[in-house]
Write a protein that holds these residues in place. Structure first.
Motif, PDB file in Angstrom:
ATOM      1  N   ALA A  32       0.841  -1.205   0.000  1.00  0.00           N
ATOM      2  CA  ALA A  32       0.000   0.000   0.000  1.00  0.00           C
ATOM      3  C   ALA A  32       0.871   1.248   0.000  1.00  0.00           C
ATOM      4  O   ALA A  32       0.618   2.199  -0.746  1.00  0.00           O
ATOM      5  N   SER A  33       1.911   1.227   0.799  1.00  0.00           N
ATOM      6  CA  SER A  33       2.829   2.361   0.853  1.00  0.00           C
ATOM      7  C   SER A  33       3.541   2.562  -0.479  1.00  0.00           C
ATOM      8  O   SER A  33       3.643   3.676  -0.990  1.00  0.00           O
ATOM      9  N   MET A  37      -0.550   4.807  -1.334  1.00  0.00           N
ATOM     10  CA  MET A  37      -1.742   4.993  -0.511  1.00  0.00           C
ATOM     11  C   MET A  37      -1.387   5.897   0.675  1.00  0.00           C
ATOM     12  O   MET A  37      -0.379   5.658   1.343  1.00  0.00           O
ATOM     13  N   PRO A  38      -2.173   6.916   0.932  1.00  0.00           N
ATOM     14  CA  PRO A  38      -1.889   7.798   2.061  1.00  0.00           C
ATOM     15  C   PRO A  38      -1.924   7.024   3.381  1.00  0.00           C
ATOM     16  O   PRO A  38      -2.790   6.156   3.593  1.00  0.00           O
ATOM     17  N   GLN A  39      -0.980   7.339   4.255  1.00  0.00           N
ATOM     18  CA  GLN A  39      -0.912   6.671   5.547  1.00  0.00           C
ATOM     19  C   GLN A  39      -2.209   6.863   6.339  1.00  0.00           C
ATOM     20  O   GLN A  39      -2.630   5.958   7.067  1.00  0.00           O
ATOM     21  N   THR A  40      -2.848   8.004   6.162  1.00  0.00           N
ATOM     22  CA  THR A  40      -4.110   8.246   6.877  1.00  0.00           C
ATOM     23  C   THR A  40      -5.185   7.238   6.468  1.00  0.00           C
ATOM     24  O   THR A  40      -6.011   6.851   7.290  1.00  0.00           O
ATOM     25  N   ASP A  41      -5.155   6.792   5.207  1.00  0.00           N
ATOM     26  CA  ASP A  41      -6.110   5.773   4.763  1.00  0.00           C
ATOM     27  C   ASP A  41      -5.825   4.424   5.430  1.00  0.00           C
ATOM     28  O   ASP A  41      -6.749   3.701   5.811  1.00  0.00           O
ATOM     29  N   VAL A  42      -4.545   4.092   5.545  1.00  0.00           N
ATOM     30  CA  VAL A  42      -4.164   2.835   6.203  1.00  0.00           C
ATOM     31  C   VAL A  42      -4.571   2.883   7.678  1.00  0.00           C
ATOM     32  O   VAL A  42      -5.115   1.918   8.214  1.00  0.00           O
ATOM     33  N   ALA A  44      -6.978   4.662   8.972  1.00  0.00           N
ATOM     34  CA  ALA A  44      -8.440   4.578   9.036  1.00  0.00           C
ATOM     35  C   ALA A  44      -8.920   3.140   8.839  1.00  0.00           C
ATOM     36  O   ALA A  44      -9.860   2.693   9.497  1.00  0.00           O
ATOM     37  N   ALA A  45      -8.268   2.409   7.940  1.00  0.00           N
ATOM     38  CA  ALA A  45      -8.688   1.046   7.635  1.00  0.00           C
ATOM     39  C   ALA A  45      -8.323   0.058   8.745  1.00  0.00           C
ATOM     40  O   ALA A  45      -9.030  -0.927   8.960  1.00  0.00           O
ATOM     41  N   THR A  46      -7.215   0.326   9.446  1.00  0.00           N
ATOM     42  CA  THR A  46      -6.725  -0.638  10.434  1.00  0.00           C
ATOM     43  C   THR A  46      -7.023  -0.247  11.877  1.00  0.00           C
ATOM     44  O   THR A  46      -7.097  -1.120  12.742  1.00  0.00           O
ATOM     45  N   ARG A  50      -0.112   5.815  13.963  1.00  0.00           N
ATOM     46  CA  ARG A  50       0.852   6.100  12.891  1.00  0.00           C
ATOM     47  C   ARG A  50       2.136   5.313  13.085  1.00  0.00           C
ATOM     48  O   ARG A  50       2.695   4.764  12.130  1.00  0.00           O
TER      49      ARG A  50
END
Length: 93
Positions: A32-33, A37-42, A44-46, A50
């Motif tokens: 994803a990285s 994919m923005p870290q904020t999306d990861v 939010a998903a997990t 941070r």
């Protein structure tokens, strides 16, 4: 009747499955990285922090690199064996 060895084997199997799941998760976060994919999306998903996302992503990056290194080494070995076997005279059949 169960033995201590049975319990030990069950624990070892569990630990191996947990490690495999952790590795798969790490590879997905690293991918994803890598795909931007923005870290904020990861996060939010997990639901991870941070720092946890960063740590797992680094783990996945190291795993991916190790897998690439092993694959590259195997490819080099295969080519070396092929080059060597090409130089061995073949008997007429």
């Amino acid at each position: 009747m169960l033995t201590i060895d049975d319990i030990r084997k069950a624990r070892e199997a569990y630990d191996a499955e947990v490690k495999a799941a952790d590795d798969r998760r790490a590879l997905v976060l690293a991918q994803a990285s890598a795909e931007g994919m923005p870290q904020t999306d990861v996060i939010a998903a997990t639901g991870y922090s941070r720092e946890t996302v960063r740590r797992i992503t680094r783990q996945g990056q190291h795993l991916a690199q190790a897998m690439t290194d092993v694959s590259t080494t195997a490819d080099h070995a295969t080519r070396a064996v092929q080059a060597f076997s090409d130089k061995i005279p073949q008997e007429d059949q």
